[in-house]
Scaffold this motif. Structure first.
Motif, PDB file in Angstrom:
ATOM      1  N   ARG A  18       0.832  -1.200   0.000  1.00 10.78           N
ATOM      2  CA  ARG A  18       0.000   0.000   0.000  1.00 10.78           C
ATOM      3  C   ARG A  18       0.870   1.255   0.000  1.00 10.78           C
ATOM      4  O   ARG A  18       1.945   1.288   0.604  1.00 10.78           O
ATOM      5  CB  ARG A  18      -0.907   0.027   1.231  1.00 10.78           C
ATOM      6  N   LEU A  19       0.347   2.292  -0.646  1.00 17.18           N
ATOM      7  CA  LEU A  19       1.067   3.564  -0.635  1.00 17.18           C
ATOM      8  C   LEU A  19       1.242   4.085   0.785  1.00 17.18           C
ATOM      9  O   LEU A  19       2.251   4.716   1.118  1.00 17.18           O
ATOM     10  CB  LEU A  19       0.312   4.600  -1.475  1.00 17.18           C
ATOM     11  N   SER A  20       0.262   3.815   1.649  1.00 19.38           N
ATOM     12  CA  SER A  20       0.325   4.299   3.032  1.00 19.38           C
ATOM     13  C   SER A  20       1.433   3.625   3.830  1.00 19.38           C
ATOM     14  O   SER A  20       1.779   4.093   4.927  1.00 19.38           O
ATOM     15  CB  SER A  20      -1.017   4.077   3.723  1.00 19.38           C
ATOM     16  N   GLU A  21       2.000   2.548   3.317  1.00 18.42           N
ATOM     17  CA  GLU A  21       3.089   1.862   4.010  1.00 18.42           C
ATOM     18  C   GLU A  21       4.460   2.350   3.549  1.00 18.42           C
ATOM     19  O   GLU A  21       5.477   1.925   4.093  1.00 18.42           O
ATOM     20  CB  GLU A  21       2.973   0.348   3.783  1.00 18.42           C
ATOM     21  N   GLN A  22       4.474   3.226   2.561  1.00 18.33           N
ATOM     22  CA  GLN A  22       5.742   3.709   2.030  1.00 18.33           C
ATOM     23  C   GLN A  22       6.199   4.952   2.789  1.00 18.33           C
ATOM     24  O   GLN A  22       5.409   5.838   3.119  1.00 18.33           O
ATOM     25  CB  GLN A  22       5.598   3.988   0.534  1.00 18.33           C
ATOM     26  N   GLY A  23       7.478   5.000   3.074  1.00 15.38           N
ATOM     27  CA  GLY A  23       8.032   5.994   3.977  1.00 15.38           C
ATOM     28  C   GLY A  23       7.760   7.427   3.584  1.00 15.38           C
ATOM     29  O   GLY A  23       7.477   8.278   4.437  1.00 15.38           O
ATOM     30  N   VAL A  24       7.841   7.728   2.289  1.00 17.01           N
ATOM     31  CA  VAL A  24       7.665   9.118   1.862  1.00 17.01           C
ATOM     32  C   VAL A  24       6.273   9.627   2.219  1.00 17.01           C
ATOM     33  O   VAL A  24       6.103  10.788   2.627  1.00 17.01           O
ATOM     34  CB  VAL A  24       7.940   9.268   0.354  1.00 17.01           C
ATOM     35  N   TRP A  25       5.268   8.754   2.110  1.00 20.56           N
ATOM     36  CA  TRP A  25       3.905   9.203   2.398  1.00 20.56           C
ATOM     37  C   TRP A  25       3.667   9.321   3.901  1.00 20.56           C
ATOM     38  O   TRP A  25       2.929  10.204   4.347  1.00 20.56           O
ATOM     39  CB  TRP A  25       2.886   8.263   1.752  1.00 20.56           C
ATOM     40  N   ARG A  26       4.294   8.472   4.682  1.00 21.24           N
ATOM     41  CA  ARG A  26       4.157   8.625   6.134  1.00 21.24           C
ATOM     42  C   ARG A  26       4.812   9.931   6.602  1.00 21.24           C
ATOM     43  O   ARG A  26       4.304  10.604   7.503  1.00 21.24           O
ATOM     44  CB  ARG A  26       4.754   7.421   6.844  1.00 21.24           C
ATOM     45  N   GLU A  27       5.925  10.274   5.980  1.00 17.92           N
ATOM     46  CA  GLU A  27       6.577  11.542   6.301  1.00 17.92           C
ATOM     47  C   GLU A  27       5.644  12.715   5.997  1.00 17.92           C
ATOM     48  O   GLU A  27       5.493  13.646   6.792  1.00 17.92           O
ATOM     49  CB  GLU A  27       7.874  11.669   5.487  1.00 17.92           C
ATOM     50  N   ARG A  28       4.984  12.663   4.845  1.00 15.91           N
ATOM     51  CA  ARG A  28       4.098  13.764   4.449  1.00 15.91           C
ATOM     52  C   ARG A  28       2.851  13.830   5.333  1.00 15.91           C
ATOM     53  O   ARG A  28       2.383  14.921   5.673  1.00 15.91           O
ATOM     54  CB  ARG A  28       3.725  13.615   2.974  1.00 15.91           C
ATOM     55  N   ILE A  29       2.305  12.673   5.675  1.00 17.39           N
ATOM     56  CA  ILE A  29       1.135  12.652   6.573  1.00 17.39           C
ATOM     57  C   ILE A  29       1.488  13.272   7.915  1.00 17.39           C
ATOM     58  O   ILE A  29       0.730  14.092   8.460  1.00 17.39           O
ATOM     59  CB  ILE A  29       0.626  11.203   6.761  1.00 17.39           C
TER      60      ILE A  29
END
Length: 421
Positions: free
Chosen positions: A300-311
């Motif tokens: 999932r995209l939500s498991e990728q580090g870049v998106w967690r950083e942005r969230i």
């Protein structure tokens, strides 16, 4: 500082959230479809939507009406700035929603102006129908020929004429980006212009009430924002050519324009910021939902580090903007707009920039769908970008903040420190 909301505010939040869930979100596409249908069927996109007119009585019946106007005997339902903040944020999640609750700009700022600075006759003629949601209004300040971020540049003339026919002011000028002027329900312009070009710099300007049907007013064209015309609201270019209105339409008196502008724009700016936080909050919600639904490169995209950083960054920035906005609202309620001017300027810079960043990340998370009409993100991005210009650009507010900060550390006369020390 106590940022807790009153019990009444908490009850209104629950009612407003339920109203949005039942009537606003399900009709987001219907609103735009009706505007487009008016254009196709009647050749006129500026026809007010029946959707909003149907929803207004429901909002009024539930007590979700005129919540923005504090301390007005004509609007006893009005809340303090602090209590209005979370409600304005909720309304701001959908661009057209505030009108349903009679809490839409520029009417809110104009109603504040009439309440604070208008005569009893002004209030009877203009404020009361605005409070009932029967008419709309516009605020005419910005001009195409000058840098209007410095309002002393405003060149529109408001000239006093006394004759046997009466005591009048005659207005000549060219305005643009006048929000709401395209709406056929717009019955009033509050116009800023010069009454005395020879007066002191901040005493040259005045404000006057001009009926929208006065002879000599020409709506030249609607001005699109990133391709959106914002019908039926619109942002228009207007000519005032020998427009004559009674002298009693002048607000407060000649040379009081800047005083009125500051009283009007303080609440207007904080309302913009409250709505921008609602936009950012919804963009974060849509982003998280999308990231949880989509898979790329095996996870999932939500498991990728870049998106967690942005969230995480989005949550930090939104909560920072909200807390500073609540501080500004608290100060406006307790010590007044003038003392809160630094906080108002800070949130006017911070909130739109935070919303813009979160919207950009949300669009990126949606891919091509993010720039389409399938989601509200593209339209909200375009609308929010204008907030870095509306009611004063970022640069003007940053300059004001810096001047206030520097003023705290002015050296005593004769006590300048050499640069090398």
């Amino acid at each position: 500082m106590d940022f807790d909301y009153s019990d009444r505010c908490k009850a209104l939040q629950e009612k407003l959230v339920a109203f949005m869930d039942e009537h606003i979100y399900p009709n987001e596409n219907a609103f735009h479809e009706e505007v487009d249908e008016n254009g196709r069927a009647h050749g006129n996109r500026w026809v007010p939507t029946q959707l909003i007119e149907r929803l207004k009585p429901l909002a009024r019946d539930q007590g979700l009406w005129n919540l923005f106007l504090p301390r007005s005997p004509r609007a006893p339902e009005g809340l303090s700035n602090l209590d209005y903040a979370p409600l304005c944020e909720i309304m701001g999640r959908v661009p057209w929603a505030p009108e349903v609750f009679n809490c839409a700009a520029p009417d809110t700022g104009n109603m504040e102006t009439l309440e604070r600075y208008g005569s009893e006759e002004h209030k009877r003629r203009w404020l009361e129908p605005l409070l009932r949601g029967e008419i709309r209004s516009a605020f005419a300040m910005t001009e195409p020929a000058v840098a209007s971020s410095d309002a002393t540049n405003i060149a529109t003339r408001i000239e006093h004429h006394r004759s046997g026919a009466g005591d009048d002011y005659v207005i000549n000028g060219h305005k643009w980006w006048i929000s709401g002027a395209g709406d056929p329900r717009c019955k009033l312009f509050i116009v800023m212009g010069k009454t005395d070009p020879e007066a002191a710099r901040h005493q040259q300007q005045s404000m006057i009430l001009v009926p929208s049907d006065a002879p000599g007013i020409t709506i030249v064209r609607p001005l699109p924002v990133f391709g959106y015309d914002d019908a039926p609201h619109g942002h228009c270019e207007i000519l005032f050519e020998n427009v004559r209105v009674p002298a009693q339409n002048l607000l407060l008196g000649e040379g009081r324009g800047f005083e009125i502008a500051q009283g009007r724009l303080g609440p207007g700016r904080i309302h913009h910021c409250m709505r921008a936080i609602g936009v950012a909050e919804r963009a974060l919600e849509l982003m998280c939902r999308r990231l949880n639904e989509r898979v790329a490169f095996g996870k999932r995209l939500s498991e990728q580090g870049v998106w967690r950083e942005r969230i995480a960054q989005a949550r930090i920035q939104i909560d920072t903007a909200r807390l500073l906005t609540l501080k500004a609202a608290y100060m406006m309620d307790t010590v007044g707009n003038k003392v809160a001017q630094a906080e108002i300027a800070m949130i006017k810079v911070l909130a739109p920039n935070v919303a813009q960043q979160v919207l950009d990340w949300a669009i990126q998370a949606h891919g091509a769908a993010g720039v389409s009409g399938e989601f509200p993100l593209a339209y909200q991005w375009a609308a929010n970008r204008t907030l870095r210009l509306a009611d004063g650009p970022d640069e003007v507010h940053r300059n004001a903040i810096a001047k206030i900060e520097l003023g705290k550390y002015q050296p005593e006369p004769g006590r300048l420190t050499p640069a090398g020390d």
